[in-house]
Enzyme design. Structure first.
Site, PDB file in Angstrom:
ATOM      1  N   CYS A  87       0.122 -66.956 -41.209  1.00  0.00           N
ATOM      2  CA  CYS A  87      -0.264 -68.170 -41.353  1.00  0.00           C
ATOM      3  C   CYS A  87      -1.838 -68.484 -40.774  1.00  0.00           C
ATOM      4  O   CYS A  87      -2.461 -69.580 -41.026  1.00  0.00           O
ATOM      5  CB  CYS A  87       0.592 -69.248 -40.970  1.00  0.00           C
ATOM      6  N   HIS A 336       0.889 -76.713 -46.903  1.00  0.00           N
ATOM      7  CA  HIS A 336       0.600 -75.436 -46.102  1.00  0.00           C
ATOM      8  C   HIS A 336       0.706 -74.170 -47.116  1.00  0.00           C
ATOM      9  O   HIS A 336       1.555 -73.453 -46.991  1.00  0.00           O
ATOM     10  CB  HIS A 336       1.585 -75.490 -44.891  1.00  0.00           C
TER      11      HIS A 336
END
Ligand code: COA
Length: 388
Positions: A87, A336
């Protein structure tokens, strides 16, 4: 080393974007960043793109070349590099582009971040994300990312008395901020009760404690600071860039309530920028789960260890608080799309420092910080930006 400026930003909407492909998303973000910078495509010397797992999400690897090709940059045969750090892929792509410009290897560099996560079913997305945990020691036994962060949350509650309500308040604040962000995935006001009563995912974390599965892209244009004034009079420079790592599995750490990667990366960035945590006017931090924002504000040095929950409860991190955190809505409510997140965080800070964040503008913001985490804290980048 040369000083580096960000002269262009581009963002797509985040969300379940079934009508847009991976290449359409990154091309849209890149085109917006090029137009914002006022450069010609032919001036670009290199491209870096962050993407976590396009191979598993959409069956596409080799995305450095794909993005250069779909953006029309292969006619110049410029170097195009894909960066993966779970991420934190976006923040890491920026960090490598920054190093290349600072070192004098390239002048004008475009940085992208992109992920298309909603083409697979939810359980498959969970499995793909879990590949960023330690396969042998964590994922093999069925541990998912919500589960890892749930363990951290439980420990934080036990050690420091952080309450269920304080966790929920992070989500409430970020959903409220996202109401003012037209690109956010969710435009839905929620309450502490909504969070506490939402379906359990990994106790104590419920659905509304989690960032969602998202599609989206973001892009930035970098150039040497001395060249930036040829393009814009609203100059934002990268004052500090830090990167650090920690053990991949949680059990390898002395204290699972402290992300040493955040501590190290931020101290490196503060030192380079010559500032203290209290000098930061606005921050975008990695709130993949509500507990993650509490950890972040502690590890970045905004508050003492253990006082993150209390700080959120007292409004310190609200838009009108002492250190506004995640005015964009954060990962929680803006969305996200993992590879895009680190680049989008920096784009939001640039807009804040240029005074262009519209209804979510933090007044007089001069110094901003972007904090991007990979996995459960095994990798981290921190960038400090300053309006010149
Ligand atoms: N926050 C708010 N709402 C959410 C949400 C979230 N995180 N996730 C889903 N929703 C909403 C959907 O929009 C949908 O609303 P609708 O019924 O009004 O259309 C509803 O909840 C159900 O959505 P669905 O997609 O079926 O949810 P799900 O149960 O499959 O997935 C989670 C929910 C929390 C499990 C999923 O979002 C998730 O895995 N999040 C964590 C992602 C992650 O680990 N990222 C990496 C971090 S390191």
């Amino acid at each position: 080393m040369r000083e580096v400026a960000i002269i262009g930003v581009g963002l797509t909407k985040f969300g379940e974007l079934w009508d847009k492909s991976f290449r359409q998303l990154i091309t849209e973000a890149g085109t917006k960043a090029i137009l914002d910078a006022g450069i010609r495509g032919s001036e670009i010397d290199a491209l870096y793109v962050g993407s976590m797992s396009p191979g598993r999400f959409i069956g596409q690897e080799h995305v450095g070349a794909l993005v250069a090709d779909s953006s029309g940059l292969t006619v110049m045969h410029i170097p195009a590099t894909r960066i993966e750090s779970a991420c934190a892929s976006g923040g890491m792509a920026l960090r490598h582009a920054y190093i290349a410009v600072a070192a004098g290897i390239h002048d004008i560099v475009i940085v992208g971040g992109v992920e298309k996560m909603t083409d697979v079913v939810g359980s498959e997305a969970t499995n793909i994300l879990a590949m960023a945990a330690d396969q042998e020691w964590e994922a093999f036994f069925g541990v998912t990312f919500p589960a890892l962060y749930a363990m951290i949350a439980r420990r934080h509650m036990y050690e420091y008395g952080t309450t269920r309500e304080q966790l929920a308040m992070v989500a409430v604040k970020n959903h409220e901020n996202a109401l003012l962000n037209p690109n956010a995935q969710f435009h839905r006001k929620i309450t502490v009760e909504d969070v506490i009563n939402s379906p359990p995912v990994a106790t104590p974390l419920n659905l509304l404690d989690c960032s969602p599965i998202s599609d989206g892209a973001a892009a930035l244009v970098l150039c040497p600071l001395e060249k930036a004034k040829e393009y814009t009079d609203k100059i934002v420079k990268i004052a500090g860039s830090g990167q650090a790592t920690d053990s991949l599995a949680l059990h390898g750490r002395e204290d699972i309530c402290t992300f040493m990667s955040t501590v190290r990366a931020s101290r490196e960035a503060y030192k380079q920028a010559g500032i203290q945590p209290k000098d930061v006017d606005v921050a975008e931090v990695h709130d993949c789960f509500t507990i993650a924002e509490i950890l972040a504000i502690e590890d970045l040095g905004f508050v003492k260890k253990g006082e993150g929950g209390k700080a959120v409860e007292e409004g310190l991190t609200a838009r009108d608080g002492e250190i506004p955190v995640n005015p964009s809505g954060g990962l929680k409510a803006k969305g996200h799309p993992v590879g895009a997140t680190g680049v989008a965080q920096v784009a939001e800070i640039v807009l804040q420092l240029r005074g262009e964040a519209e209804k979510r503008q933090i007044p007089d913001a001069r110094i901003g910080l972007a904090h991007n985490i990979g996995g459960s804290g095994a990798s981290c980048t921190v960038h400090i930006l300053e309006a010149v």
